[in-house]
Write a protein that holds these residues in place. Structure first.
Motif, short mmCIF file in Angstrom:
data_model
loop_
_atom_site.label_atom_id
_atom_site.label_comp_id
_atom_site.label_asym_id
_atom_site.label_seq_id
_atom_site.Cartn_x
_atom_site.Cartn_y
_atom_site.Cartn_z
N ALA A 257 0.84 -1.21 0.00
CA ALA A 257 0.00 0.00 0.00
C ALA A 257 0.86 1.25 0.00
CB ALA A 257 -0.92 -0.02 1.22
N HIS A 260 2.26 1.91 -3.42
CA HIS A 260 1.24 2.43 -4.34
C HIS A 260 0.91 3.88 -4.02
CE1 HIS A 260 -2.25 2.34 -7.00
NE2 HIS A 260 -2.91 2.98 -6.03
N ILE A 265 0.53 5.99 5.63
CA ILE A 265 -0.77 5.36 5.82
C ILE A 265 -1.52 6.10 6.92
CG2 ILE A 265 -1.91 3.25 6.61
CD1 ILE A 265 0.45 1.70 5.37
N VAL A 282 -6.77 -0.24 3.48
CA VAL A 282 -5.74 0.72 3.86
C VAL A 282 -6.03 2.04 3.15
CG1 VAL A 282 -3.26 1.16 4.01
CG2 VAL A 282 -4.11 -1.21 4.01
N SER A 284 -4.66 6.08 2.43
CA SER A 284 -3.43 6.86 2.38
C SER A 284 -3.50 8.06 3.31
CB SER A 284 -3.16 7.34 0.95
OG SER A 284 -4.19 8.21 0.52
N ASN A 296 -7.22 4.35 -1.70
CA ASN A 296 -7.61 3.21 -0.87
C ASN A 296 -7.24 1.91 -1.57
OD1 ASN A 296 -9.94 5.44 -0.56
ND2 ASN A 296 -9.59 4.49 1.41
N ILE A 297 -6.79 0.96 -0.79
CA ILE A 297 -6.54 -0.39 -1.29
C ILE A 297 -7.14 -1.38 -0.31
CG2 ILE A 297 -4.81 -2.12 -1.92
CD1 ILE A 297 -2.91 0.02 -2.65
N PRO A 306 -4.39 -8.07 -3.39
CA PRO A 306 -5.25 -6.89 -3.58
C PRO A 306 -6.53 -7.29 -4.30
CG PRO A 306 -3.00 -6.41 -4.24
CD PRO A 306 -3.07 -7.90 -4.03
N VAL A 309 -8.73 -1.46 -5.71
CA VAL A 309 -7.83 -0.31 -5.64
C VAL A 309 -8.59 0.90 -6.17
CG1 VAL A 309 -5.65 0.69 -6.39
CG2 VAL A 309 -5.81 -1.77 -6.01
#
Length: 489
Positions: A257, A260, A265, A282, A284, A296-297, A306, A309
């Motif tokens: 995460a 990406h 976080i 998760v 950001s 968001n993931i 995953p 996303v």
């Protein structure tokens, strides 16, 4: 109520006076709490002096928190974690307890175990008070949104009513009674006018859906779940299967995460932990850009793969995120936060000066019940709010460490004192009440660093020296105002 003055400017002046008065006391509290919310994390660290900031990344802090929750809250249907960062010394975890209530803990970012810190709301209290007003959802937010709209109206009508806009920027005549309060009100308004307009507009916008929900409800036919899915496309919410399955190692998911996001976080949500349908979502953290680029993931909790996303690219939501970021200043570095804090104090002083000016303009010709009520409420809010807020921070140092429901006791101490000040102002002569409450506010502000040292938590470092300077400066300002005849002439 006074008659509307003839002409467009006269009607705008009338509207400015009364719209500012009706919500002025509420706006004074909202503005001062908002100014303090700029340093929400720093106030939280100060009010939990047992915790010390350490160089632990969000992946390490999040992994440690999940490990502890896996052992101590394994049966909970969901965990929510805010990992420690450069500004917060502890991680914050919330989960559903066995009785259906919510449990929360401040966790050590290195070990994940509960940090040995005092129970306090810290800076979150001012943050929540700013837009929730200690009221149940959604009533507090709706009231704060309505106050923001009224403030925007007061700012715009004030601009229209202002005859000497640029001249008054350079004008302040001290010791002139009503004229001095008008000069102070004008000077504070003009100096930070862009901030006042921005904060009122963005404050109303962020709560607009609560105040005017009909558009979204009409489009989605009242389907709140569909609204949530459109707003958060990567939020996977699947029911538990009832099949036990271990949670995959959280570290690789958080590192993926971070790669990406290209940054930190902000939040980790684990749904159905220990179940075959577990999901790890998760979100950001904010970065240095003004427009919050929320990402968001979601991962399958068992495989770590995953499954959803989302990088927000929709123009409408990106515009909203930009305006929301302008209001909260979470994008800013230390200098930006100080600028917002000072402008927030100027806004608070602007509102206070306007409330006092309302009574000063009517003192000679009108002394009925309405005038007396406004003057007493001015004392209770303009002088009483700084006193109550300072008492909240002093209570943090003086209440016993292990007191049951200690965080609630801090809040109760503040509101009980605030209520006592309002009652005191009702029955005490106004001249004496102004001076006595302002003097008490000065003493309470000065008591913040003193209580810190007496409690044995103070350290002679830059933070405490700055705290003492600011508190003593406020005390000197309050004491000067208390002695000045123009407050109660």
């Amino acid at each position: 109520m006074a008659a509307v003055k003839p002409g467009f400017r006269g009607s705008m002046t009338w509207l400015h006076d009364w719209s500012g008065l009706i919500v002025g006391w509420l706006l004074f509290v909202i503005a001062l709490a908002g100014a303090l919310s700029v340093f929400r994390s720093e106030i939280g660290n100060w009010m939990r002096p047992e915790a010390r900031c350490c160089a632990v990344g969000s992946v390490e802090a999040g992994s440690a928190a999940v490990d502890w929750l896996s052992r101590h809250a394994a049966r909970s249907p969901a965990w929510y974690i805010q990992p420690a960062d450069a500004r917060s010394a502890t991680s914050y975890a919330v989960w559903t307890a066995s009785d259906g209530s919510y449990a929360q803990k401040w966790l050590d970012p290195r070990t994940g175990s509960p940090a040995t810190v005092r129970d306090t709301l810290g800076g979150d209290f001012f943050y929540r008070l700013h837009f929730e007003l200690e009221m149940p959802f959604p009533w507090g937010r709706m009231l704060a949104g309505a106050a923001a709209i009224a403030m925007l109206l007061a700012v715009i009508t004030g601009i229209v009513a202002h005859r000497r806009f640029f001249v008054d920027f350079f004008t302040f005549r001290a010791g002139k009674g009503q004229r001095s309060w008008l000069d102070a009100h004008n000077l504070l308004a003009v100096t930070a006018l862009p901030f006042h307009l921005m904060i009122a507009f963005t404050g109303a916008l962020t709560l607009a859906n609560l105040i005017m929900p009909w558009g979204a409800l009409s489009i989605y036919h009242g389907d709140m779940e569909a609204i949530r899915k459109d707003l958060y496309p990567a939020a996977v919410d699947r029911p538990a299967k009832g099949v036990p399955a271990p949670l995959a190692p959280i570290g690789p998911m958080l590192r993926a995460a971070e790669r990406h996001f290209g940054g930190g976080i902000a939040q980790i949500a684990v749904l159905n932990p220990g179940d075959a349908a577990a999901v790890v979502s998760v979100t950001s953290a904010e970065d240095s850009r003004i427009g919050i680029q929320r990402q968001n993931i979601s991962f399958d909790g068992v495989t770590g793969r995953p499954i959803a996303v989302h990088d927000e690219k929709r123009p409408a939501l990106r515009t909203f995120n930009f305006l929301y970021a302008l209001h909260t200043a979470r994008f800013g570095e230390l200098a930006t936060r100080w600028l917002y804090f000072l402008c927030g104090l100027m806004l608070t002083a602007l509102i206070g000066a306007g409330l006092i000016l309302w009574t000063e303009k009517r003192r000679a010709r009108r002394r009925g019940f309405g005038f007396a009520l406004v003057e007493r409420l001015n004392i209770g809010f303009v002088a009483g709010t700084p006193l109550a807020f300072a008492a909240f921070m002093v209570a943090n140092r003086l209440l016993p460490f292990g007191l049951p429901e200690r965080a609630a006791a801090e809040v109760r101490a503040m509101f009980w004192l605030w209520g006592a000040v309002l009652l005191y102002a009702l029955f005490r002569p106004a001249r004496r009440a102004w001076r006595e409450v302002l003097a008490a506010a000065a003493a309470m502000c000065a008591a913040i660093p003193l209580a810190d040292l007496l409690a044995g938590t103070g350290r002679l470092d830059g933070l405490h020296i700055a705290t003492a300077i600011v508190a003593l400066g406020l005390a000197a300002g309050f004491a000067r105002a208390a002695a000045h005849k123009t407050v109660t002439a």
